[in-house]
Design an enzyme around this catalytic site. Sequence first.
Site, PDB file in Angstrom:
ATOM      1  N   ARG A  88       0.827  -1.213   0.000  1.00 26.82           N
ATOM      2  CA  ARG A  88       0.000   0.000   0.000  1.00 26.82           C
ATOM      3  C   ARG A  88       0.857   1.256   0.000  1.00 26.82           C
ATOM      4  O   ARG A  88       0.320   2.350  -0.171  1.00 26.82           O
ATOM      5  CB  ARG A  88      -0.829   0.018   1.273  1.00 26.82           C
ATOM      6  N   ARG A 173      -9.572   7.327   5.433  1.00 29.12           N
ATOM      7  CA  ARG A 173      -8.902   6.210   4.754  1.00 29.12           C
ATOM      8  C   ARG A 173      -8.668   6.544   3.272  1.00 29.12           C
ATOM      9  O   ARG A 173      -7.655   6.151   2.695  1.00 29.12           O
ATOM     10  CB  ARG A 173      -9.742   4.929   4.891  1.00 29.12           C
TER      11      ARG A 173
HETATM   12  P1  AMP Z   1      -8.570  -3.061   4.312  1.00 28.39           P
HETATM   13  O1  AMP Z   1      -9.503  -4.105   4.806  1.00 28.39           O
HETATM   14  O2  AMP Z   1      -7.637  -3.567   3.258  1.00 28.39           O
HETATM   15  O3  AMP Z   1      -9.271  -1.780   3.902  1.00 28.39           O
HETATM   16  O4  AMP Z   1      -7.628  -2.668   5.563  1.00 28.39           O
HETATM   17  C1  AMP Z   1      -8.179  -2.192   6.778  1.00 28.39           C
HETATM   18  C2  AMP Z   1      -7.121  -1.484   7.592  1.00 28.39           C
HETATM   19  O5  AMP Z   1      -6.053  -2.399   7.884  1.00 28.39           O
HETATM   20  C3  AMP Z   1      -6.446  -0.317   6.904  1.00 28.39           C
HETATM   21  O6  AMP Z   1      -7.185   0.888   7.019  1.00 28.39           O
HETATM   22  C4  AMP Z   1      -5.129  -0.250   7.663  1.00 28.39           C
HETATM   23  O7  AMP Z   1      -5.282   0.314   8.951  1.00 28.39           O
HETATM   24  C5  AMP Z   1      -4.793  -1.726   7.851  1.00 28.39           C
HETATM   25  N1  AMP Z   1      -4.021  -2.279   6.712  1.00 28.39           N
HETATM   26  C6  AMP Z   1      -4.396  -3.251   5.836  1.00 28.39           C
HETATM   27  N2  AMP Z   1      -3.443  -3.497   4.939  1.00 28.39           N
HETATM   28  C7  AMP Z   1      -2.413  -2.652   5.243  1.00 28.39           C
HETATM   29  C8  AMP Z   1      -1.140  -2.396   4.673  1.00 28.39           C
HETATM   30  N3  AMP Z   1      -0.715  -3.055   3.586  1.00 28.39           N
HETATM   31  N4  AMP Z   1      -0.367  -1.459   5.259  1.00 28.39           N
HETATM   32  C9  AMP Z   1      -0.757  -0.784   6.353  1.00 28.39           C
HETATM   33  N5  AMP Z   1      -1.957  -0.946   6.927  1.00 28.39           N
HETATM   34  C10 AMP Z   1      -2.790  -1.871   6.388  1.00 28.39           C
END
Ligand code: AMP
Length: 221
Positions: A88, A173
Site C-alpha cells: 500500500r 482512509r
Molecule cells: P482493508 O480491509 O484492506 O481496507 O484494511 C483495513 C485497515 O487495515 C487499513 O485501514 C489499515 O489500517 C490496515 N491495513 C491493511 N493493509 C495494510 C497495509 N498493507 N499497510 C498498512 N496498513 C494496512
Amino acid sequence: MRLILHGAPGSGKGTQARLLSQRLGLAHIGTGDILREAVRLKTPAGRLAKPYITSGQLVPDDLVNEMIADRFRREDRPERFVMDGYPRTLAQAASFDQVLRQEFLLLDAVVQLLVDVEEIVGRLSGRWSCPFPNCMATYHTIHKPPRVAGVCDEDGTPLVQREDDMEETVRRRIVVYNQNTQALVEHYRAQGLLRQVSGTGDIETIYTNMIQVLGQAGTSC
Ligand code: AMP
C-alpha cells in the site's frame, strides 16, 4: 498467476480478490483480513495494529512487511496468489519486490480498480460482513443484500459492520490511500505491470473486465 490488486478502500478489491482466488485457484492474501484477525485474537501484532485500524490510518510498514515476508519464506509459501491490500506504500512495494526476488517469484500484473470517492463513501457505509474467519463474505444493504437481513448467506452467522466503515473514518482512509497511491502506481507502471480497470458496475462485469485486461499481456498503462 501472481497478482497485486490495488484500489481505494471500498473499491471492491476484497470481493474481486475472493473471486480470482476461487476461480483461478490463487492464494488470497488480504492484509486487512489478516490484521483484523490478529486484533480479534489479541496477538502482539494485533494489539499494535488496532489503534491504526480503528482510526483509519495505515499500520506501520515494518509490521506488515514482516508479516508478509514471513508468509512468503515459509515452507508452504504461496506460488500463485492475489495480494489484496498489500503493498500500500512505496516502502511496502520495495520490501515486497525484495521478498519476491529472493523467492524467485515474478509478478504478472498489478491491477488498480478505479472508483469515484462519493461512490466509495456510499458503498462502505452500507457494507456488512460475515465475521466468521473462514468466510468473511461481504454484503451491502442496497447493492448486495443477504437473503435474510443481517445474516450471512453462506453460514448463517450474524453480520457485523466494521468500526472503520463510519463515514468520517472512510474519508480519512481515502485521504491516506490517495497520499500513497501516486508513487505506488508509478513504481509498478515503470515495471510495465500496471493495469487499470473501472471498479464501477456489477461484480461480474468488473471481474470480466479484469480478466480481459489480464489476458492482454505486455500492454501496460
Ligand atoms: P482493508 O480491509 O484492506 O481496507 O484494511 C483495513 C485497515 O487495515 C487499513 O485501514 C489499515 O489500517 C490496515 N491495513 C491493511 N493493509 C495494510 C497495509 N498493507 N499497510 C498498512 N496498513 C494496512
